[in-house]
Design an enzyme around this catalytic site. Structure first.
Site, mmCIF file in Angstrom:
data_model
loop_
_atom_site.group_PDB
_atom_site.id
_atom_site.type_symbol
_atom_site.label_atom_id
_atom_site.label_comp_id
_atom_site.label_asym_id
_atom_site.label_seq_id
_atom_site.Cartn_x
_atom_site.Cartn_y
_atom_site.Cartn_z
ATOM 1 N N THR A 235 0.804 -1.224 0.000
ATOM 2 C CA THR A 235 0.000 0.000 0.000
ATOM 3 C C THR A 235 0.838 1.276 0.000
ATOM 4 O OG1 THR A 235 -1.866 -1.089 1.075
ATOM 5 C CG2 THR A 235 -1.730 1.306 1.308
ATOM 6 N N ARG B 255 -1.293 6.096 6.015
ATOM 7 C CA ARG B 255 -0.287 6.141 4.949
ATOM 8 C C ARG B 255 -0.898 6.499 3.600
ATOM 9 N NH1 ARG B 255 -0.873 0.855 6.788
ATOM 10 N NH2 ARG B 255 -1.572 -0.738 5.293
#
Length: 550
Positions: free
Chosen positions: A83, A167
């Site tokens: 990710t 994030r």
């Protein structure tokens, strides 16, 4: 005579006009978009566009493809496909060897511990008293397209990052963002930020958090959008390849979310159901209104990430009824967002790109059930095997400092005290590691750094190798072979099932069409930069996708 005089005058008028310097054409202030919306869909395989096509509405994915430009052969060009790495690569236009985000978590060989990509104790949480906001993008070493837009406009215009995952909000928004917001679940149930960006939450965020929208979504059970019997593109609902929510006996519909939330970390359960995408869309709309994005003189940028698709994929797998329902519902969220942008910003005033941060593998046990080669690796057993190698060849089982993310970090000081070289030890381990069942390739860092791999899996490995941060031996498992529980899906490899993702451009400055040419995920940032007539991010090695631009 009068006719003759008029002719002479007309001649001189035309002649004098032709001698005047050319005056520049007036350039419309509306040529560039007022707002760019970058959408990253977490764990979206390309084939979700085609597999569920017949059941999508006309206003979501189909609208983007019909009225925008779709790249059908776009891939990530590095390993690992995680990710944080994906979001960073999309927005920087480069790979981990340059931008420095080499995983979600990775072993820091300087600090001698595992670290998280956006953790930063120099900052505090803005929005509540948790530790969830002690974050920043400082480990990302290059600029993003969002940074370059801010710099090009002398820090005018706004950049806002939004994602349920921290994030996914922080890294796309870049170093210069006005704000990034992510969801703090558990007992909090609030959108928060970091003091890296803000001293306090804006009023619109406070109002949104007070609206109890999360509770509204969590009052409803998760049932299929349409008749479950019509979901013929996915495997049977009751199967042995899916994880259950805590409190469930079977991974089947309906999922009783109101009664399950207490056993599944309360507000955090919204991340793992399609309502998390709807909730994110609600917050994105509130941000566009609250920040007046697209209403000023300069171009604004909304970096928007949808993560519930990833949570559902991990838990239930890419062939599940749950993942199909999640995408059918997300298609409606996408339609809602586009209609909102039409009304709020104006159809000709915004540009959208939609892509993913990685795709995902089909559950190996499912593949095995239909006679396709697939398997699982045990991290503990492989670690024991590596220690056996060093014991056999060097009479020591204390040469390995860490094994993580399919990388082996060696204890260099210990090796050198034995009057051995790190290169020799690494080469010996690699030569024997490749003999382990499930390991396809094993290369030393030196071989990766010095190798010339123009394409294929080794080229992906090289693009993901960061000389300063990565390990001493890099491993590539067999296709569809993973280190993961035996139910649910994951990602991380350089194989097509993890690298092939959608890239769709839509709106201001974008042509209509599609292409089957090969493109890299790192081509998005330079293409958007060119559209906006700004400098590329400073680490970019992607290329402009000329055929999508007017």
């Amino acid at each position: 005579m009068n006719f003759f005089i008029k002719s002479i005058l007309l001649f001189f008028t035309v002649y004098i006009s032709s001698c005047k310097p050319n005056t520049p054409k007036q350039i419309s202030k509306n040529q560039k978009p007022k707002l760019v919306v970058g959408i990253v869909v977490d764990q979206m395989r390309y084939d979700y566009l085609t597999r569920f096509e017949d059941k999508y509405g006309e206003g979501g994915f189909k609208r983007l493809i019909r009225e925008g430009f779709s790249l059908e052969n776009a891939h990530f060009n590095y390993i690992p496909t995680y990710t944080a790495v994906g979001h960073t690569s999309v927005y920087t236009g480069t790979t981990p060897d340059h931008h420095g985000i080499i995983g979600n978590h990775w072993y820091d060989k300087f600090e001698k511990k595992m670290i998280y990509c956006v953790d930063d104790n120099n900052y505090k949480t803005i929005g509540n008293d948790s530790k969830g906001g002690k974050k920043s993008p400082y480990r990302m070493l290059t600029t993003t397209v969002t940074d370059q837009l801010r710099l090009a406009q002398n820090m005018m215009g706004k950049t806002i990052g939004i994602g349920i995952k921290d994030r996914s909000a922080i890294l796309p928004a870049g170093h210069t963002a006005n704000a990034a917001y992510w969801f703090d679940g558990g007992s909090k149930g609030q959108w928060i930020s970091s003091s890296f960006y803000l001293d306090k939450l804006p009023d619109w965020v406070i109002e949104f958090n007070a609206s109890e929208k999360a509770d509204e979504y969590l009052k409803q059970p998760w049932e299929t959008l349409y008749d479950i019997n019509s979901y013929t593109e996915s495997i049977q609902d009751d199967n042995n390849f899916e994880q259950v929510f805590k409190g469930e006996n079977k991974p089947i519909f309906p999922h009783d979310i109101p009664n399950l939330r207490g056993q599944n970390n309360n507000y955090s359960i919204i991340k793992a159901i399609p309502a998390g995408n709807s909730f994110t869309t609600d917050f994105a709309k509130a941000a566009i209104i609250g920040e007046e994005l697209g209403k000023g003189e300069f171009t604004d940028f909304l970096a928007l990430s949808y993560s519930s698709t990833d949570y559902v994929g991990h838990q239930f797998g890419v062939d599940s009824k749950e993942i199909q329902d999640t995408y059918l519902r997300f298609d409606k969220d996408l339609e809602s967002l586009l209609l909102f942008l039409d009304e709020r910003i104006g159809q000709d005033n915004y540009t959208v790109f939609l892509t993913a941060d990685h795709a995902a593998v089909q559950v190996p046990n499912y593949l095995k059930s239909v006679k396709i080669p697939a398997n699982y690796l045990s991290a503990d057993k492989f670690s024991d095997y590596v220690n056996q190698i060093t014991k056999k060849y060097f009479n020591s089982d204390d040469f390995v400092e860490n094994i993580s993310n399919l990388q082996i970090f060696l204890k260099k000081e210990t090796i050198e005290k034995k009057k051995l070289t790190v290169d020799h030890v690494a080469k010996t381990i690699a030569e024997n590691a490749v003999l382990y069942q499930g390991i396809y390739k094993a290369l030393t860092a030196k071989e990766v750094l010095n190798g010339s791999f123009k394409k294929g899996i080794l080229n992906n490995l090289k693009n993901g190798y960061n000389q300063k941060l990565s390990g001493d031996i890099l491993l590539v498992p067999n296709p569809s072979t993973i280190i993961y529980p035996k139910k649910g899906s994951t990602h991380g490899s350089g194989y097509s099932y993890d690298t092939h993702v959608p890239i769709i451009f839509y709106g201001n400055g974008i042509l209509k069409g599609s292409s089957k040419k090969a493109y890299k995920i790192t081509d998005i940032a330079p293409t958007i930069s060119n559209l906006l007539r700004i400098e590329f991010p400073n680490g970019t090695n992607g290329e402009i996708i000329e055929e999508v631009l007017k």
